[in-house]
Design a protein around this motif. Structure first.
Motif, PDB file in Angstrom:
ATOM      1  N   GLN A  47      10.460-186.799-117.545  1.00 11.84           N
ATOM      2  CA  GLN A  47      11.415-185.766-117.925  1.00 11.84           C
ATOM      3  C   GLN A  47      10.703-184.514-118.411  1.00 11.84           C
ATOM      4  O   GLN A  47      11.119-183.385-118.109  1.00 11.84           O
ATOM      5  CB  GLN A  47      12.349-186.306-119.009  1.00 11.84           C
ATOM      6  CG  GLN A  47      13.491-185.375-119.372  1.00 11.84           C
ATOM      7  CD  GLN A  47      14.362-185.954-120.466  1.00 11.84           C
ATOM      8  OE1 GLN A  47      14.025-185.874-121.638  1.00 11.84           O
ATOM      9  NE2 GLN A  47      15.477-186.540-120.085  1.00 11.84           N
ATOM     10  N   ARG A  50       9.686-182.331-115.642  1.00 12.40           N
ATOM     11  CA  ARG A  50      10.794-181.581-115.028  1.00 12.40           C
ATOM     12  C   ARG A  50      11.136-180.319-115.820  1.00 12.40           C
ATOM     13  O   ARG A  50      11.802-179.424-115.309  1.00 12.40           O
ATOM     14  CB  ARG A  50      12.032-182.471-114.930  1.00 12.40           C
ATOM     15  CG  ARG A  50      11.894-183.646-113.966  1.00 12.40           C
ATOM     16  CD  ARG A  50      13.160-184.481-113.993  1.00 12.40           C
ATOM     17  NE  ARG A  50      13.050-185.692-113.205  1.00 12.40           N
ATOM     18  CZ  ARG A  50      13.368-185.779-111.912  1.00 12.40           C
ATOM     19  NH1 ARG A  50      13.802-184.701-111.279  1.00 12.40           N
ATOM     20  NH2 ARG A  50      13.242-186.923-111.269  1.00 12.40           N
ATOM     21  N   TYR A  51      10.719-180.264-117.084  1.00  6.20           N
ATOM     22  CA  TYR A  51      10.948-179.065-117.886  1.00  6.20           C
ATOM     23  C   TYR A  51       9.972-177.937-117.532  1.00  6.20           C
ATOM     24  O   TYR A  51      10.202-176.780-117.889  1.00  6.20           O
ATOM     25  CB  TYR A  51      10.770-179.378-119.377  1.00  6.20           C
ATOM     26  CG  TYR A  51      11.962-179.969-120.076  1.00  6.20           C
ATOM     27  CD1 TYR A  51      13.083-179.190-120.341  1.00  6.20           C
ATOM     28  CD2 TYR A  51      11.958-181.287-120.508  1.00  6.20           C
ATOM     29  CE1 TYR A  51      14.173-179.732-121.015  1.00  6.20           C
ATOM     30  CE2 TYR A  51      13.040-181.835-121.173  1.00  6.20           C
ATOM     31  CZ  TYR A  51      14.144-181.053-121.424  1.00  6.20           C
ATOM     32  OH  TYR A  51      15.220-181.572-122.091  1.00  6.20           O
ATOM     33  N   TRP A  53       8.921-175.989-115.085  1.00  7.80           N
ATOM     34  CA  TRP A  53       9.209-174.742-114.379  1.00  7.80           C
ATOM     35  C   TRP A  53      10.008-173.759-115.223  1.00  7.80           C
ATOM     36  O   TRP A  53       9.939-172.537-115.012  1.00  7.80           O
ATOM     37  CB  TRP A  53       9.950-175.042-113.069  1.00  7.80           C
ATOM     38  CG  TRP A  53      11.383-175.454-113.245  1.00  7.80           C
ATOM     39  CD1 TRP A  53      11.849-176.699-113.526  1.00  7.80           C
ATOM     40  CD2 TRP A  53      12.532-174.613-113.129  1.00  7.80           C
ATOM     41  NE1 TRP A  53      13.219-176.700-113.608  1.00  7.80           N
ATOM     42  CE2 TRP A  53      13.670-175.426-113.368  1.00  7.80           C
ATOM     43  CE3 TRP A  53      12.728-173.261-112.853  1.00  7.80           C
ATOM     44  CZ2 TRP A  53      14.972-174.929-113.329  1.00  7.80           C
ATOM     45  CZ3 TRP A  53      14.028-172.758-112.820  1.00  7.80           C
ATOM     46  CH2 TRP A  53      15.127-173.588-113.054  1.00  7.80           C
ATOM     47  N   ASP A 143      18.105-182.148-108.219  1.00  4.78           N
ATOM     48  CA  ASP A 143      17.550-182.990-109.271  1.00  4.78           C
ATOM     49  C   ASP A 143      16.140-182.583-109.669  1.00  4.78           C
ATOM     50  O   ASP A 143      15.724-182.776-110.821  1.00  4.78           O
ATOM     51  CB  ASP A 143      17.550-184.456-108.830  1.00  4.78           C
ATOM     52  CG  ASP A 143      18.940-185.070-108.838  1.00  4.78           C
ATOM     53  OD1 ASP A 143      19.854-184.441-109.406  1.00  4.78           O
ATOM     54  OD2 ASP A 143      19.108-186.165-108.278  1.00  4.78           O
ATOM     55  N   ALA A 144      15.380-182.015-108.727  1.00  9.40           N
ATOM     56  CA  ALA A 144      13.999-181.646-109.043  1.00  9.40           C
ATOM     57  C   ALA A 144      13.924-180.571-110.118  1.00  9.40           C
ATOM     58  O   ALA A 144      12.897-180.432-110.786  1.00  9.40           O
ATOM     59  CB  ALA A 144      13.298-181.145-107.779  1.00  9.40           C
ATOM     60  N   ALA A 145      15.016-179.827-110.312  1.00  2.86           N
ATOM     61  CA  ALA A 145      15.036-178.759-111.320  1.00  2.86           C
ATOM     62  C   ALA A 145      15.631-179.215-112.637  1.00  2.86           C
ATOM     63  O   ALA A 145      15.637-178.440-113.600  1.00  2.86           O
ATOM     64  CB  ALA A 145      15.831-177.566-110.799  1.00  2.86           C
ATOM     65  N   PRO A 147      15.884-181.613-115.973  1.00  2.68           N
ATOM     66  CA  PRO A 147      15.260-182.620-116.844  1.00  2.68           C
ATOM     67  C   PRO A 147      16.081-183.900-116.926  1.00  2.68           C
ATOM     68  O   PRO A 147      15.533-184.992-117.043  1.00  2.68           O
ATOM     69  CB  PRO A 147      15.186-181.914-118.199  1.00  2.68           C
ATOM     70  CG  PRO A 147      15.233-180.459-117.876  1.00  2.68           C
ATOM     71  CD  PRO A 147      16.100-180.338-116.672  1.00  2.68           C
ATOM     72  N   HIS A 283      17.033-189.404-115.691  1.00  2.00           N
ATOM     73  CA  HIS A 283      17.314-189.707-114.293  1.00  2.00           C
ATOM     74  C   HIS A 283      16.957-191.164-114.039  1.00  2.00           C
ATOM     75  O   HIS A 283      16.005-191.706-114.614  1.00  2.00           O
ATOM     76  CB  HIS A 283      16.486-188.817-113.369  1.00  2.00           C
ATOM     77  CG  HIS A 283      16.968-187.406-113.282  1.00  2.00           C
ATOM     78  ND1 HIS A 283      18.135-187.050-112.655  1.00  2.00           N
ATOM     79  CD2 HIS A 283      16.430-186.247-113.753  1.00  2.00           C
ATOM     80  CE1 HIS A 283      18.293-185.744-112.722  1.00  2.00           C
ATOM     81  NE2 HIS A 283      17.283-185.236-113.397  1.00  2.00           N
ATOM     82  N   ASP A 286      13.409-191.776-113.057  1.00  2.51           N
ATOM     83  CA  ASP A 286      12.378-191.573-114.084  1.00  2.51           C
ATOM     84  C   ASP A 286      12.162-192.813-114.938  1.00  2.51           C
ATOM     85  O   ASP A 286      11.071-193.023-115.470  1.00  2.51           O
ATOM     86  CB  ASP A 286      12.754-190.392-114.979  1.00  2.51           C
ATOM     87  CG  ASP A 286      12.744-189.073-114.232  1.00  2.51           C
ATOM     88  OD1 ASP A 286      12.122-189.015-113.166  1.00  2.51           O
ATOM     89  OD2 ASP A 286      13.368-188.105-114.712  1.00  2.51           O
TER      90      ASP A 286
END
Length: 737
Positions: A47, A50-51, A53, A143-145, A147, A283, A286
């Protein structure tokens, strides 16, 4: 020998099967909890990645004065939930980097939102949320963007000239991929300190009781097994053969328990997805185990079980007659208190000497608390012996005398049964004491009603010049919102900070008098010095102190720049969010309007994170401790069924034996409960005084309910074993023992 050991483990009578089932069940609980901890740690790391970016403009390696993309990150809110907004603008003709989860960048008048934010916008009146996003939706973020599946994120497109020159806007050449825990300037994501603290608390609070549970399970019916292995030695078995048989028995149970533990983890995994350990649910992808995690647990647990069995059978390997030549072990001595005292002294040392860096603070406090936990385990037998001797000296009944003498003869065994519960209560007391106190001192509501009801836009990047007509029009629109109590314009105090300027803003006392909730002036004053957002951060209970008087005429205020605009409301979500939306439309690209309580949200959100973690740890620790107690009590009855049977044959009533059993378990339980709770509160007090200069606040009733429920459940476990005592202590047991 391996085949023979397997036959003994699964086909040597009901007692062997019962032992196999109990040990396997205990190992399954431990493995399931351990896998949950490992998977949760992996999910936190995933997670956090994912933060990354979202912090693009905050990492020096991504900022480029000639970069093709303008980037501005801001934090908005709705009804207490954080919304991350990224404003972007592509330089004409440039090939701009593309953030994850998007097929293209939004153009001027377009925006991308996360699925959860899109759903929230659809369900919420537009003047409370949707009107903040001018234009048309270009799509939803993948989902890739995100968290977490419930993350609220918006990416809003603008023309380049709109973002150029805005405070905080940066031209970037790439999208950040650095983990936030390795980025000092990042404020979106879980910092390195949080990850370290998470691992430390989980490791201390769950793994310690877990190890005690596994150790207790492998010692189940140890006395009976020693006698059986001693008989094998007497008929010619070698020490190596006995060790192999013992290891096979224990490993068989451990292998079955390990497999069942993986099944238990899979069963509780869906429930873990709904627990927001880090304020955002995980997710599903994850929350996973790596091949290395699976291999270490699948092989490590059986190996540890085999090693434990080898250590447990050491007396048989030395001499088979050593099993029957039992003597009272030497009593524990008072030196066992030294590790506990060292842990207390370490925490005492740092009161008034708080380490300067976060890493040093974590090392100092966690090591001190861990040392206290280890000290409690080491000191437990001595304290149990002391309590049992006092019990025996003051006894006037047979059951009390027998229980006291037995505990005094082997206090280690008596303490071992309740050591897991002691650690659970210690962790519960530390976590509850620290979190309750910090929430009382700095959490929501600590600054009064205005702390949560007054929403303010504060121009942190620098005061603005605004003409009177514009301010009057905005004030009229804000006052028209149902639930608005006052609208106050705070002017800049340019001399702040200085001896003559205590606070950064000016407000007319005539305006301030219209809303006493925001404070009052001293008698005779015309202008007051005020704080940003008109929230009094001084030690000023119920607004008893007046705002400091300012040496400036009311007529001169209109010429000063505007430092902030404060809208006090009735605290309803509709009033707060409509005022926030109105202010964001009037002042785009500045920091979003928020309440003082929300400006503290980074801190209070951390508290929420630790509170949720503490709740999970408390419940998990108590569950593990309960299993440890059940295993220890049941094993103790099974190993002592012959002595109890002989006592019944001599005329001792069964009711006396039941009281003996209750006292043998209840005395260590109550002694360690008092010690653990007291030690936990002491550790919390020392930490609070060192880190925050706070004094421990009395915990909420929920704490007492949890502790009471844990103790009642423990006593219920002890009581549930009483019927077993009557069934296994008959004359047949004494004759065949």
């Amino acid at each position: 020998m391996i085949r023979f050991g397997l036959r003994l483990a699964v086909a040597s009578g009901r007692e062997a099967v019962a032992r196999l089932v109990v040990i396997a069940a205990a190992v399954a609980v431990g493995v399931g909890m351990l896998l949950a901890v490992v998977a949760g740690t992996n999910a936190v790391d995933a997670q956090n990645a994912r933060y990354a970016w979202l912090n693009t403009s905050l990492e020096p390696t991504t900022v480029d004065g000639n970069g093709p993309l303008w980037w501005l990150i801001r934090m908005d809110r709705y009804d207490g939930r954080a919304i991350v907004q990224i404003d972007v603008a592509t330089i004409d003709g440039a090939a701009a980097p593309l953030p994850p989860g998007m097929s293209r960048l939004p153009g001027p008048g377009e925006y991308y939102v996360s699925p959860a934010l899109a759903d929230l916008i659809a369900k919420t009146p537009a003047d409370q949320l949707g009107d903040r996003y001018v234009g048309r939706p270009a799509g939803t973020l993948g989902d890739a963007a995100l968290p977490g599946p419930e993350a609220l994120i918006a990416v809003v497109g603008h023309a380049p000239d709109e973002l150029a020159g805005q405070p905080g806007a940066r031209r970037v050449g790439s999208i950040m991929a650095v983990d936030p825990k390795d980025c000092e300037r990042c404020y979106v994501g879980n910092g390195e300190d949080a990850i370290k603290m998470l691992l430390a608390i989980v490791g201390a609070a769950i793994l310690f009781p877990l190890l005690i549970l596994v150790a207790g399970a492998t010692r189940l019916t140890a006395a009976r097994r020693e006698q059986r292995f001693a008989a094998m030695r007497l008929v010619g078995a070698t020490p190596r053969q006995v060790s192999v048989i013992s290891a096979v028995e224990s490993t068989t149970s451990a292998v079955i328990g390990t497999v069942a533990g993986f099944g238990l983890y899979l069963a509780i995994r869906p429930a873990m997805l709904s627990i927001a350990f880090t304020l955002e649910p995980f997710h599903s992808a994850d929350l996973a185990l790596t091949p290395l995690d699976v291999l270490v647990v699948a092989l490590g647990v059986p190996v540890l079980a085999a090693l434990s069995a080898r250590v447990a059978m050491r007396r048989v390997r030395i001499s088979p007659l050593g099993v029957v030549r039992r003597v009272t072990p030497r009593p524990p001595t008072a030196w066992r208190l030294i590790p506990l005292l060292l842990g207390v002294l370490e925490l005492v040392y740092f009161v008034g000497r708080r380490p300067p860096t976060s890493d040093q603070q974590i090392m100092a406090y966690i090591s001190g608390i861990l040392l206290m936990m280890i000290g409690l385990v080491i000191a437990g037998p001595w304290l149990t012996m002391t309590g049992s001797r006092l019990l025996a000296l003051r006894s006037g009944r047979p059951a009390t005398l027998i229980a006291g003498r037995r505990l005094a003869d082997d206090p280690r065994a008596g303490f071992r049964a309740v050591s897991g519960l002691m650690l659970a209560l210690f962790v519960t007391s530390v976590a509850t004491g620290v979190i309750t106190t910090i929430v009382a001192e700095r959490g929501p509501g600590a600054g009064g009603a205005a702390f949560s009801n007054a929403v303010a836009v504060t121009f942190h990047e620098g005061p603005i010049q605004a003409d009177r007509a514009r301010l009057d029009g905005l004030s009229a629109d804000l006052r028209a919102i149902p639930g608005t109590r006052s609208v106050t314009v705070v002017r800049e105090n340019a001399d702040f900070p200085s001896p003559a300027a205590e606070l950064p803003g000016f407000v007319s006392c005539a305006v301030l008098a219209a809303d006493p909730a925001l404070g009052h002036c001293a008698p005779g004053a015309q202008v007051a010095q005020v704080a940003d957002g008109l929230v009094d951060w001084r030690d000023n209970e119920d607004n008893a102190l007046p705002w400091p008087t300012a040496d400036i005429a009311p007529a001169d205020l209109d010429a000063l720049p505007v430092a902030s605009i404060v809208v006090n409301t009735d605290g309803s979500t509709a009033a707060l969010e409509r005022a926030r939306t109105e202010l964001s439309a009037a002042f785009p690209f500045v920091r979003f309007a928020g309440t003082a309580g929300e400006w503290e949200s980074d801190f209070t959100n951390t508290l929420v994170q630790w509170q949720r973690l503490a709740n999970v740890v408390i419940l998990t620790s108590l569950a593990i401790a309960g299993c440890s107690l059940a295993v220890s009590v049941a094993g103790g009855i099974s190993e002592r069924k012959r002595p109890f049977s002989l006592l019944r044959l001599t005329g001792v009533p069964l009711s006396v034996l039941r009281r003996v059993l209750i006292l043998e378990s209840a005395v260590p339980l109550l002694v360690v409960a008092v010690l653990a709770i007291g030690g936990g509160f002491l550790a919390a007090q020392l930490f609070l005084r060192s880190q925050f200069r706070y004094d421990l606040v009395t915990p909420h009733p929920a704490y007492y309910l949890i502790v009471g429920a844990g103790l009642i459940a423990s006593l219920a476990i002890i009581a549930s074993t009483l019927p077993l005592l009557g069934r296994i202590t008959g004359p047949q047991t004494a004759r065949n023992g």
